[in-house]
Design an enzyme around this catalytic site. Structure first.
Site, PDB file in Angstrom:
ATOM      1  N   GLU A 180     -13.009   2.501  -9.424  1.00  0.00           N
ATOM      2  CA  GLU A 180     -13.458   4.010 -10.227  1.00  0.00           C
ATOM      3  C   GLU A 180     -14.587   4.865  -9.260  1.00  0.00           C
ATOM      4  OE1 GLU A 180     -12.447   4.538 -13.008  1.00  0.00           O
ATOM      5  OE2 GLU A 180     -13.778   6.509 -13.042  1.00  0.00           O
ATOM      6  N   ASP A 181     -13.986   6.064  -8.839  1.00  0.00           N
ATOM      7  CA  ASP A 181     -15.141   7.118  -8.111  1.00  0.00           C
ATOM      8  C   ASP A 181     -15.289   6.427  -7.440  1.00  0.00           C
ATOM      9  OD1 ASP A 181     -14.540   8.797 -10.350  1.00  0.00           O
ATOM     10  OD2 ASP A 181     -16.564   8.730 -11.024  1.00  0.00           O
ATOM     11  N   ASP A 201      -8.614   3.790 -11.709  1.00  0.00           N
ATOM     12  CA  ASP A 201      -8.175   5.363 -13.344  1.00  0.00           C
ATOM     13  C   ASP A 201      -8.472   6.457 -12.441  1.00  0.00           C
ATOM     14  OD1 ASP A 201      -8.147   4.944 -15.999  1.00  0.00           O
ATOM     15  OD2 ASP A 201      -9.299   6.499 -16.012  1.00  0.00           O
ATOM     16  N   ASP A 202      -9.127   6.301 -11.348  1.00  0.00           N
ATOM     17  CA  ASP A 202      -9.009   7.755 -10.661  1.00  0.00           C
ATOM     18  C   ASP A 202      -7.093   8.243 -10.473  1.00  0.00           C
ATOM     19  OD1 ASP A 202     -11.931   8.381 -10.954  1.00  0.00           O
ATOM     20  OD2 ASP A 202     -11.781   6.954  -9.965  1.00  0.00           O
ATOM     21  N   TYR A 249     -19.023   9.755 -22.017  1.00  0.00           N
ATOM     22  CA  TYR A 249     -18.580  10.305 -21.015  1.00  0.00           C
ATOM     23  C   TYR A 249     -19.152  11.752 -20.607  1.00  0.00           C
ATOM     24  CZ  TYR A 249     -15.738   8.270 -17.165  1.00  0.00           C
ATOM     25  OH  TYR A 249     -15.233   8.318 -15.973  1.00  0.00           O
ATOM     26  N   ASN A 261     -13.621  17.882 -13.180  1.00  0.00           N
ATOM     27  CA  ASN A 261     -14.819  18.153 -14.059  1.00  0.00           C
ATOM     28  C   ASN A 261     -15.582  17.854 -13.202  1.00  0.00           C
ATOM     29  OD1 ASN A 261     -13.201  16.897 -16.324  1.00  0.00           O
ATOM     30  ND2 ASN A 261     -12.834  15.008 -15.693  1.00  0.00           N
ATOM     31  N   LYS A 316     -17.457   4.442 -18.925  1.00  0.00           N
ATOM     32  CA  LYS A 316     -16.092   3.952 -19.055  1.00  0.00           C
ATOM     33  C   LYS A 316     -16.050   2.502 -19.929  1.00  0.00           C
ATOM     34  CE  LYS A 316     -12.616   6.251 -16.756  1.00  0.00           C
ATOM     35  NZ  LYS A 316     -12.339   6.743 -16.131  1.00  0.00           N
ATOM     36  N   ARG A 339     -17.962   9.224  -5.213  1.00  0.00           N
ATOM     37  CA  ARG A 339     -16.919  10.052  -5.605  1.00  0.00           C
ATOM     38  C   ARG A 339     -16.999  10.320  -6.917  1.00  0.00           C
ATOM     39  NH1 ARG A 339     -12.456  11.354  -7.897  1.00  0.00           N
ATOM     40  NH2 ARG A 339     -14.012  10.517  -9.422  1.00  0.00           N
TER      41      ARG A 339
HETATM   42  P1  NAD Z   1     -11.081  13.301  -4.719  1.00  0.00           P
HETATM   43  O1  NAD Z   1     -12.046  14.451  -3.984  1.00  0.00           O
HETATM   44  O2  NAD Z   1      -9.526  12.460  -4.444  1.00  0.00           O
HETATM   45  O3  NAD Z   1      -9.461  15.092  -4.272  1.00  0.00           O
HETATM   46  C1  NAD Z   1      -9.960  16.507  -4.011  1.00  0.00           C
HETATM   47  C2  NAD Z   1      -9.101  17.185  -3.124  1.00  0.00           C
HETATM   48  O4  NAD Z   1      -9.193  18.711  -3.219  1.00  0.00           O
HETATM   49  C3  NAD Z   1      -8.910  16.898  -1.856  1.00  0.00           C
HETATM   50  O5  NAD Z   1      -7.546  16.804  -1.470  1.00  0.00           O
HETATM   51  C4  NAD Z   1      -9.709  18.860  -1.186  1.00  0.00           C
HETATM   52  O6  NAD Z   1      -8.801  17.702  -0.198  1.00  0.00           O
HETATM   53  C5  NAD Z   1      -8.736  19.099  -2.111  1.00  0.00           C
HETATM   54  N1  NAD Z   1      -9.472  20.280  -1.745  1.00  0.00           N
HETATM   55  C6  NAD Z   1     -11.357  20.685  -1.355  1.00  0.00           C
HETATM   56  N2  NAD Z   1     -11.573  21.979  -1.462  1.00  0.00           N
HETATM   57  C7  NAD Z   1     -10.660  22.492  -2.381  1.00  0.00           C
HETATM   58  C8  NAD Z   1     -10.032  24.272  -2.465  1.00  0.00           C
HETATM   59  N3  NAD Z   1     -10.188  25.071  -2.161  1.00  0.00           N
HETATM   60  N4  NAD Z   1      -8.124  24.210  -2.834  1.00  0.00           N
HETATM   61  C9  NAD Z   1      -7.186  22.938  -2.801  1.00  0.00           C
HETATM   62  N5  NAD Z   1      -7.949  22.054  -2.676  1.00  0.00           N
HETATM   63  C10 NAD Z   1      -9.489  21.754  -2.425  1.00  0.00           C
HETATM   64  O7  NAD Z   1     -11.098  14.238  -5.603  1.00  0.00           O
HETATM   65  P2  NAD Z   1     -10.234  13.288  -7.000  1.00  0.00           P
HETATM   66  O8  NAD Z   1     -10.355  12.258  -7.835  1.00  0.00           O
HETATM   67  O9  NAD Z   1      -8.388  13.840  -7.033  1.00  0.00           O
HETATM   68  O10 NAD Z   1     -10.544  14.661  -8.576  1.00  0.00           O
HETATM   69  C11 NAD Z   1     -10.376  15.423  -8.612  1.00  0.00           C
HETATM   70  C12 NAD Z   1     -11.065  16.459  -9.284  1.00  0.00           C
HETATM   71  O11 NAD Z   1      -9.734  16.263 -10.361  1.00  0.00           O
HETATM   72  C13 NAD Z   1     -12.765  15.976  -9.998  1.00  0.00           C
HETATM   73  O12 NAD Z   1     -13.007  17.347 -10.361  1.00  0.00           O
HETATM   74  C14 NAD Z   1     -12.107  14.747 -10.928  1.00  0.00           C
HETATM   75  O13 NAD Z   1     -13.407  15.337 -11.505  1.00  0.00           O
HETATM   76  C15 NAD Z   1     -10.788  15.656 -11.739  1.00  0.00           C
HETATM   77  N6  NAD Z   1     -10.122  14.464 -12.109  1.00  0.00           N
HETATM   78  C16 NAD Z   1     -10.474  14.923 -14.216  1.00  0.00           C
HETATM   79  C17 NAD Z   1      -9.390  14.002 -14.316  1.00  0.00           C
HETATM   80  C18 NAD Z   1      -8.327  14.137 -15.826  1.00  0.00           C
HETATM   81  O14 NAD Z   1      -9.025  15.227 -16.516  1.00  0.00           O
HETATM   82  N7  NAD Z   1      -8.570  13.149 -16.911  1.00  0.00           N
HETATM   83  C19 NAD Z   1      -8.923  12.731 -14.194  1.00  0.00           C
HETATM   84  C20 NAD Z   1      -9.573  12.530 -12.826  1.00  0.00           C
HETATM   85  C21 NAD Z   1     -10.282  13.616 -11.815  1.00  0.00           C
END
Ligand code: NAD
Length: 553
Positions: free
Chosen positions: A247-248, A270-271, A105, A410, A176, A158
């Site tokens: 997912e994603d 899950d996201d 993962y 991530n 997953k 995504r």
């Molecule tokens: P997403 O694309 O749905 O959301 C990203 C958000 O970030 C959007 O709202 C965008 O407008 C905002 N953004 C872009 N540029 C920015 C900036 N400069 N400053 C502030 N905000 C900004 O993606 P997501 O599913 O919400 O995932 C976001 C991140 O979180 C990814 O890197 C993902 O890997 C990580 N994530 C981590 C976990 C975990 O740690 N368990 C779980 C899910 C997602």
């Protein structure tokens, strides 16, 4: 036969010829086929003479694994094993989970998806394409068994924080589902990874002769919805009662799909929900270190997408349990997105952002928003690397005794700051968690073990609870329950090391406890279809796959 043996063969005809036993990853035992089995199954001569134990096989795999020079090579090796011998694959992964998790993962799976077409060996799971419209049910019926309990589906738009990887996103559902099995013992033959190829807007892939997907741009709007509608309808017919995990998907679709389908079948995202739950568990553990209640805190989320909204909604659930009305609960949580602080006066806000748009003057960037809001908890889910700068982290540490800094983006390359930065910039007072793993950090003689807010703490246990009780829906309450169960499992000695999540070494115990908590919730909300057993824990434990070779002699 034990449970794992029984269901291993469920719905599947035994191979007929010796060679088929070796080429079928469900039945293959490789060099561990006994002499009696070799005689009975026609394997004599097809294997080297010495019969090996499973322990010896594990040793050989691990030696090779550790000798590889890159994580991508390790991924290729271990997925190759999964394609040859699933029982041995799960034995290796389950016995070495901390070493294996970052390979099967995040972060390595992200690299594997980027390279998917280049490292492709053998197809796994199902690929549905937008051109299958009208025939999606037939495609699903090509899967060799109807005994599927969990589907993970992506359209690759995504992937982690890596953007649109099209059909190459298949690495994610595969990874997953491996974790569903490795962490919670969902049987591998009951897991089905699916990628829906809606096209891709990834220009590099569109020009790459080795890309595995359609060389066409993504469809969107009604055309996208029509494919999803037919897909979900077909899933309901071909695999009734299955748990369908989204997912994603890009966040333009993910929220809408969750709202459309959550009351139609047993489904979750899950996201959004899994992330919300694992982050809430981290927040609840952090409260043990900061003291006070959730309502004493101000949370600022950098990133207002799927992860951010899932986390905020779960924190709200706890704030409401503490007695705040929903509107007041939401006021404790602020968001910064690419345009700055989300405030009421901003025009054109999408629905999910509007819930958290408060009365405040606009702030153009993260630093000015932090200076205005003065959060006690700072959560990064923007996918934007290095945005928690020294200035930001030091400022947050200047007015908080135990600043909470979660850099959840991530893979590792996207993290808002590193563990070392979080500890050193807060003089060792920071409570840190990340999305991808970081090694322990020794700062001024004290070793801090960073928390990994890994969704794998939550979704496998939730899945096990849902599958074991035959729950017909997955609810937000199940994810809040799961978060509380996870936080409750953190031991004092783990907390003293700075951990806010239990060690991954305890993941089977953790998943079982979460499954039991989710099952209780399913019975409470009358969503379970399986009669309540006398001993819920033992009943659910009985569902857990064990990677042991059955005897075919
Ligand atoms: P997403 O694309 O749905 O959301 C990203 C958000 O970030 C959007 O709202 C965008 O407008 C905002 N953004 C872009 N540029 C920015 C900036 N400069 N400053 C502030 N905000 C900004 O993606 P997501 O599913 O919400 O995932 C976001 C991140 O979180 C990814 O890197 C993902 O890997 C990580 N994530 C981590 C976990 C975990 O740690 N368990 C779980 C899910 C997602």
């Amino acid at each position: 036969m034990n449970t794992s043996q029984k269901s291993l063969n469920a719905g599947r005809a035994l191979p007929k010829q010796g060679i088929e036993w070796l080429h079928n990853p469900i039945f293959n035992k490789g060099t561990a086929f006994t002499d009696a089995e070799r005689d009975k199954l026609g394997l004599r001569g097809l294997l080297p003479p010495h019969v090996q134990s499973m322990e010896d096989q594990v040793q050989r795999v691990m030696n090779n694994f550790r000798n590889k020079t890159s994580d991508l090579e390790r991924y290729i090796q271990i997925v190759g094993l999964q394609d040859r011998n699933e029982t041995l694959f799960y034995r290796v992964v389950m016995d070495n989970l901390e070493e294996m998790m970052p390979i099967i993962y995040t972060p390595t799976v992200g690299k594997a998806c980027q390279e998917f077409g280049h490292i492709f060996r053998r197809s796994r799971g199902l690929y549905v394409s937008k051109h299958d419209r009208g025939n999606i049910r037939k495609v699903l019926e090509n899967w060799p068994t109807r005994d599927v309990k969990v589907i993970v589906v992506t359209d690759g738009e995504r992937i982690l924080g890596l953007g649109d990887l099209g059909a190459s996103g298949m690495g994610i559902p595969i990874g997953k589902l491996s974790l569903y099995t490795a962490c919670a013992g969902i049987h591998p033959t009951q897991c089905l990874p699916i990628t829906i190829d809606m096209g891709t807007n990834n220009e590099t892939f569109l020009k790459d002769p080795l890309y595995i997907g359609l060389r066409e741009k993504r469809i969107s709007g009604d055309a996208f919805d029509a494919v999803m509608e037919e897909f979900v309808a077909a899933v309901k017919v071909v695999f009734p009662g299955v748990l369908l995990q989204f997912e994603d998907f890009g966040n333009g679709n993910a929220f809408r799909m969750l709202e459309t389908y959550r009351d139609q079948l047993c489904t979750f995202n899950d996201d959004i929900q899994g992330t919300g739950s694992v982050a809430l568990a981290g927040v609840l553990s952090a409260l043990r270190l900061t003291g006070g209640k959730m309502c004493d805190h101000r949370v600022l989320m950098s990133g207002a997408g799927e992860a951010g909204m899932g986390i905020a909604d779960n924190i709200c659930a706890v704030l409401m349990e503490e007695g705040l009305p929903l509107a007041e609960a939401r006021k404790r949580i602020w968001f910064v997105d690419s345009k700055g602080l989300i405030v009421k006066s901003r025009e054109g806000l999408v629905e999910h952002k509007r819930h958290y748009a408060h009365d405040h003057a606009p702030c153009a960037d993260l630093l000015s928003a932090i200076k205005a809001i003065k959060p006690t908890m700072l959560v990064g889910v923007s996918g934007q690397p290095r945005t928690f700068t020294k200035e930001i982290v030091k400022f947050v540490a200047s007015y908080n005794n135990r600043p909470v800094i979660f850099a959840l983006s991530n893979p590792t390359s996207k993290a808002e700051c590193t563990a070392e930065e979080a500890y050193t910039w807060t003089d060792g007072r920071g409570i840190f968690a990340s999305g991808s793993p970081f090694a322990p950090v020794t700062y001024q003689g004290k070793t801090h073990v960073p928390g990994q807010g890994n969704n794998a703490y939550i979704f496998p246990g939730v899945g096990l609870g849902v599958v074991a009780t035959g729950a017909t829906r997955v609810t937000d309450a199940m994810f809040v329950t799961a978060a509380k169960a996870l936080a409750g499992l953190l031991r004092e000695e783990e907390l003293a090391e700075g951990r806010i999540y239990p060690s991954l070494k305890r993941i089977h115990e953790v998943s079982l406890k979460i499954a039991v908590a989710v099952a209780e919730e399913a019975y409470k909300s009358q969503l379970a279809t399986v009669a309540r057993p006398a001993d819920l824990t033992e009943f659910i434990r009985g569902h857990m796959f064990k990677p042991e070779y059955p005897s075919y002699a």
